[in-house]
Design an enzyme around this catalytic site. Structure first.
Site, PDB file in Angstrom:
ATOM      1  N   GLY A 155     -73.272  26.495  -3.819  1.00 49.87           N
ATOM      2  CA  GLY A 155     -72.516  26.402  -5.064  1.00 49.87           C
ATOM      3  C   GLY A 155     -73.107  27.280  -6.147  1.00 49.87           C
ATOM      4  N   ALA A 156     -72.245  28.149  -6.726  1.00 47.83           N
ATOM      5  CA  ALA A 156     -72.694  29.026  -7.819  1.00 47.83           C
ATOM      6  C   ALA A 156     -72.017  28.629  -9.117  1.00 47.83           C
ATOM      7  CB  ALA A 156     -72.422  30.482  -7.487  1.00 47.83           C
ATOM      8  N   GLY A 157     -72.006  27.312  -9.382  1.00 47.22           N
ATOM      9  CA  GLY A 157     -71.564  26.819 -10.688  1.00 47.22           C
ATOM     10  C   GLY A 157     -72.752  26.892 -11.639  1.00 47.22           C
ATOM     11  N   TYR A 158     -72.686  26.108 -12.705  1.00 45.05           N
ATOM     12  CA  TYR A 158     -73.741  26.162 -13.724  1.00 45.05           C
ATOM     13  C   TYR A 158     -75.109  25.822 -13.124  1.00 45.05           C
ATOM     14  CZ  TYR A 158     -69.926  26.372 -17.078  1.00 45.05           C
ATOM     15  OH  TYR A 158     -68.821  26.761 -17.777  1.00 45.05           O
ATOM     16  N   ASN A 163     -71.149  30.619  -2.092  1.00 47.37           N
ATOM     17  CA  ASN A 163     -70.094  30.226  -3.036  1.00 47.37           C
ATOM     18  C   ASN A 163     -68.726  30.629  -2.493  1.00 47.37           C
ATOM     19  OD1 ASN A 163     -69.688  28.961  -5.646  1.00 47.37           O
ATOM     20  ND2 ASN A 163     -68.807  30.914  -6.290  1.00 47.37           N
ATOM     21  N   GLU A 171     -59.430  18.107 -25.099  1.00 48.69           N
ATOM     22  CA  GLU A 171     -59.524  19.563 -25.277  1.00 48.69           C
ATOM     23  C   GLU A 171     -58.225  20.236 -24.831  1.00 48.69           C
ATOM     24  OE1 GLU A 171     -63.351  20.734 -23.472  1.00 48.69           O
ATOM     25  OE2 GLU A 171     -64.106  20.747 -25.530  1.00 48.69           O
ATOM     26  N   ALA A 184     -71.890  20.611 -18.334  1.00 40.94           N
ATOM     27  CA  ALA A 184     -72.440  21.919 -17.968  1.00 40.94           C
ATOM     28  C   ALA A 184     -73.906  22.024 -18.410  1.00 40.94           C
ATOM     29  CB  ALA A 184     -71.606  23.019 -18.613  1.00 40.94           C
ATOM     30  N   GLN A 185     -74.208  21.505 -19.614  1.00 39.13           N
ATOM     31  CA  GLN A 185     -75.583  21.649 -20.103  1.00 39.13           C
ATOM     32  C   GLN A 185     -76.562  20.872 -19.228  1.00 39.13           C
ATOM     33  OE1 GLN A 185     -76.662  19.134 -23.572  1.00 39.13           O
ATOM     34  NE2 GLN A 185     -74.486  19.070 -24.009  1.00 39.13           N
ATOM     35  N   LYS A 207     -69.751  24.935 -31.015  1.00 43.80           N
ATOM     36  CA  LYS A 207     -69.403  24.868 -29.588  1.00 43.80           C
ATOM     37  C   LYS A 207     -69.414  26.284 -28.991  1.00 43.80           C
ATOM     38  CE  LYS A 207     -66.635  22.723 -26.182  1.00 43.80           C
ATOM     39  NZ  LYS A 207     -65.590  23.389 -25.444  1.00 43.80           N
TER      40      LYS A 207
HETATM   41  P1  NAD Z   1     -63.625  11.120 -18.298  1.00 42.87           P
HETATM   42  O1  NAD Z   1     -63.869  10.203 -17.173  1.00 42.87           O
HETATM   43  O2  NAD Z   1     -64.638  11.266 -19.344  1.00 42.87           O
HETATM   44  O3  NAD Z   1     -62.248  10.725 -19.035  1.00 42.87           O
HETATM   45  C1  NAD Z   1     -61.109  10.330 -18.303  1.00 42.87           C
HETATM   46  C2  NAD Z   1     -60.236   9.457 -19.163  1.00 42.87           C
HETATM   47  O4  NAD Z   1     -59.082   9.092 -18.417  1.00 42.87           O
HETATM   48  C3  NAD Z   1     -60.919   8.165 -19.583  1.00 42.87           C
HETATM   49  O5  NAD Z   1     -60.801   8.028 -20.970  1.00 42.87           O
HETATM   50  C4  NAD Z   1     -60.136   7.092 -18.816  1.00 42.87           C
HETATM   51  O6  NAD Z   1     -60.038   5.878 -19.529  1.00 42.87           O
HETATM   52  C5  NAD Z   1     -58.774   7.746 -18.659  1.00 42.87           C
HETATM   53  N1  NAD Z   1     -58.027   7.174 -17.541  1.00 42.87           N
HETATM   54  C6  NAD Z   1     -58.506   6.795 -16.325  1.00 42.87           C
HETATM   55  N2  NAD Z   1     -57.504   6.255 -15.574  1.00 42.87           N
HETATM   56  C7  NAD Z   1     -56.393   6.336 -16.324  1.00 42.87           C
HETATM   57  C8  NAD Z   1     -55.031   5.973 -16.086  1.00 42.87           C
HETATM   58  N3  NAD Z   1     -54.628   5.420 -14.942  1.00 42.87           N
HETATM   59  N4  NAD Z   1     -54.114   6.209 -17.050  1.00 42.87           N
HETATM   60  C9  NAD Z   1     -54.489   6.787 -18.225  1.00 42.87           C
HETATM   61  N5  NAD Z   1     -55.767   7.133 -18.503  1.00 42.87           N
HETATM   62  C10 NAD Z   1     -56.700   6.928 -17.561  1.00 42.87           C
HETATM   63  O7  NAD Z   1     -63.264  12.542 -17.616  1.00 42.87           O
HETATM   64  P2  NAD Z   1     -63.289  13.986 -18.291  1.00 42.87           P
HETATM   65  O8  NAD Z   1     -62.638  13.975 -19.617  1.00 42.87           O
HETATM   66  O9  NAD Z   1     -62.749  14.915 -17.264  1.00 42.87           O
HETATM   67  O10 NAD Z   1     -64.820  14.275 -18.495  1.00 42.87           O
HETATM   68  C11 NAD Z   1     -65.706  14.279 -17.371  1.00 42.87           C
HETATM   69  C12 NAD Z   1     -67.106  14.531 -17.869  1.00 42.87           C
HETATM   70  O11 NAD Z   1     -67.214  15.865 -18.363  1.00 42.87           O
HETATM   71  C13 NAD Z   1     -67.476  13.612 -19.011  1.00 42.87           C
HETATM   72  O12 NAD Z   1     -68.805  13.253 -18.869  1.00 42.87           O
HETATM   73  C14 NAD Z   1     -67.298  14.467 -20.231  1.00 42.87           C
HETATM   74  O13 NAD Z   1     -68.169  14.089 -21.278  1.00 42.87           O
HETATM   75  C15 NAD Z   1     -67.645  15.852 -19.695  1.00 42.87           C
HETATM   76  N6  NAD Z   1     -66.909  16.866 -20.449  1.00 42.87           N
HETATM   77  C16 NAD Z   1     -67.520  17.387 -21.538  1.00 42.87           C
HETATM   78  C17 NAD Z   1     -66.867  18.330 -22.282  1.00 42.87           C
HETATM   79  C18 NAD Z   1     -67.557  18.892 -23.503  1.00 42.87           C
HETATM   80  O14 NAD Z   1     -68.741  18.628 -23.696  1.00 42.87           O
HETATM   81  N7  NAD Z   1     -66.872  19.637 -24.342  1.00 42.87           N
HETATM   82  C19 NAD Z   1     -65.577  18.749 -21.940  1.00 42.87           C
HETATM   83  C20 NAD Z   1     -64.966  18.183 -20.802  1.00 42.87           C
HETATM   84  C21 NAD Z   1     -65.643  17.232 -20.072  1.00 42.87           C
END
Ligand code: NAD
Length: 391
Positions: A9-12, A36, A168, A312-313, A373
């Site tokens: 894997g060549a991710g972060y 990868n 986002e 990622a961090q 960011k």
């Molecule tokens: P997550 O698990 O954090 O969020 C998923 C969301 O979907 C939750 O709020 C959950 O309650 C909701 N959900 C689950 N089942 C559902 C359903 N049946 N119907 C409706 N909603 C439902 O997933 P993510 O947002 O992909 O994030 C994954 C990880 O990556 C996290 O740790 C996050 O902090 C990190 N992340 C960080 C950044 C950033 O730092 N900018 C950006 C993206 C993701």
């Protein structure tokens, strides 16, 4: 002795691990092979921007050959199909077999569908550049078709999940869909953006004042939130909610969660129920010591015994630490336990706004948060020696 180090894997995590390991171990001490699927590294934290055309695919695709030139790391383009830690062997989809002395698994995460019927089949996900491109062309086609077909569901966009990924993405929708509507001559008031979240509020677990600021900013730009409402089924073009209501939408995107990589479970590594490999304080598998597990496919616990969010961090810090561990495995000396530096987390809300925390407690929002960011992105690119990305 020349050790064969194989990094999957060549991710972060995997890319930083390859770079750091080569810093510490010479060519005669170790041959480093990085496997990868593609011959490029993807900046997946920016996929939501590429999904709406705010950033080019090219700028998110960093050729591995460029990052690793002069580094004496062999890039092996291939897709892992099986890991056999007991035989020290990795199989690739094309039938090739790779052996190793030391293995690093950094294969990332997969989408968690929670067994919700129809979700996998009928919703878009956003975990790769190709998926972002699919979504972008689909969005464009919805606006191009509307003047001909006049079906309201072409202009209805549903994002399932209001975690960081969901927020986002709706932020990008809020900024980009009005532009697409104007280009297609479609009145903006016909465009509907829904964000459906099972938990009582958006950004569950995040500071409530920042979540409220995000909600207010996105609502002002037309996003409709349905919170406390789980998605229970998806049919082609229809999202069914637990309330019994249904939303007909041509665009359904699922950002409802992530789980570890199935290959890690199939290989027999000890995992948690979400498929993430359990590791010791030095990032080695608890069931197969000597195999390092990095990034989203591993489960790292903080001092309270709770998992760090897979970011990622965290992944690139794990990659850096693993480089040092591989050095100690060859040269001896004391390994330091892995304790990540918490740099904070910021969710962008389109192109001008963001909310987040820097370090453990400094809160930021608005344009400044967005700039911070962006700066963290440059910090990462500097780390991999690709500060200008791939513009
Ligand atoms: P997550 O698990 O954090 O969020 C998923 C969301 O979907 C939750 O709020 C959950 O309650 C909701 N959900 C689950 N089942 C559902 C359903 N049946 N119907 C409706 N909603 C439902 O997933 P993510 O947002 O992909 O994030 C994954 C990880 O990556 C996290 O740790 C996050 O902090 C990190 N992340 C960080 C950044 C950033 O730092 N900018 C950006 C993206 C993701």
């Amino acid at each position: 002795m020349n050790k064969q180090i194989l990094i999957l894997g060549a991710g972060y995590a995997g890319l930083v691990c390859a770079l750091q390991t080569r810093k510490y171990l010479t060519n005669s001490e170790a041959t480093i092979t990085l496997v990868n699927k593609h011959d490029y590294h993807q900046l997946i934290t920016l996929l939501h921007e590429s999904a709406v055309g705010a950033r080019s695919d090219r700028s998110l695709r960093i050729p591995l050959g460029r990052v690793l030139r002069d580094k004496d790391v062999t890039i092996h383009k291939g897709t892992v199909s099986r890991i056999e830690p007991d035989n020290r062997r990795v199989l690739l989809e094309d039938g090739e077999e790779l052996s190793y002395d030391q293995l690093v698994v950094a294969l990332g995460s997969e989408t968690e569908y929670f067994g919700i019927p129809g979700l996998k089949e009928h919703a878009f996900t956003l975990k790769s550049l190709n998926q972002a491109r699919l979504l972008r062309t689909h969005l464009e086609s919805c606006f191009a078709r509307y003047p001909l077909e006049r079906r309201p569901e072409l202009l209805r966009f549903v994002v399932g999940g209001a975690g960081f990924s969901g927020i986002e993405l709706v932020g990008e929708f809020a900024d980009a869909l009005p532009e697409l509507a104007a280009e297609a001559g479609v009145p903006l008031e016909l465009v509907e953006i829904y964000n459906v979240e099972a938990a009582p509020g958006i950004l569950p677990g995040f500071d409530s004042d920042l979540a409220a600021a995000a909600e207010s900013s996105l609502k002002q730009r037309g996003v409709r939130f349905l919170t406390g409402v789980p998605i229970v089924r998806v049919d082609p073009g229809v999202v069914h909610l637990q309330t019994g209501d249904a939303i007909a939408a041509e665009t359904i995107v699922w950002t409802g969660g992530v789980r570890g990589n199935q290959l890690v479970i199939d290989a027999g590594f000890e995992t948690d129920p979400r498929g993430r490999a359990k590791v010791d304080a030095y990032l080695q598998s608890t069931s197969h010591s000597g195999v390092y597990m990095l990034g989203d496919c591993a489960l790292v616990l903080n001092e309270d015994g709770r998992p760090y969010p897979p970011t990622a961090q965290l992944a690139w810090q794990m990659g850096g630490a693993c480089g040092k561990y591989l050095y100690h495995d060859s040269h001896g000396g004391l390994k330091e336990e892995f304790h990540p530096e918490i740099l904070g987390s910021i969710a962008s809300l389109g192109r001008k706004d963001a909310v987040g925390k820097v370090g453990r407690s400094y809160k930021t929002k608005g344009r400044m948060a967005y700039i911070l960011k962006d700066a963290s992105q440059y910090r990462y690119l500097a780390k991999i020696g690709s500060v200008f990305g791939n513009k």
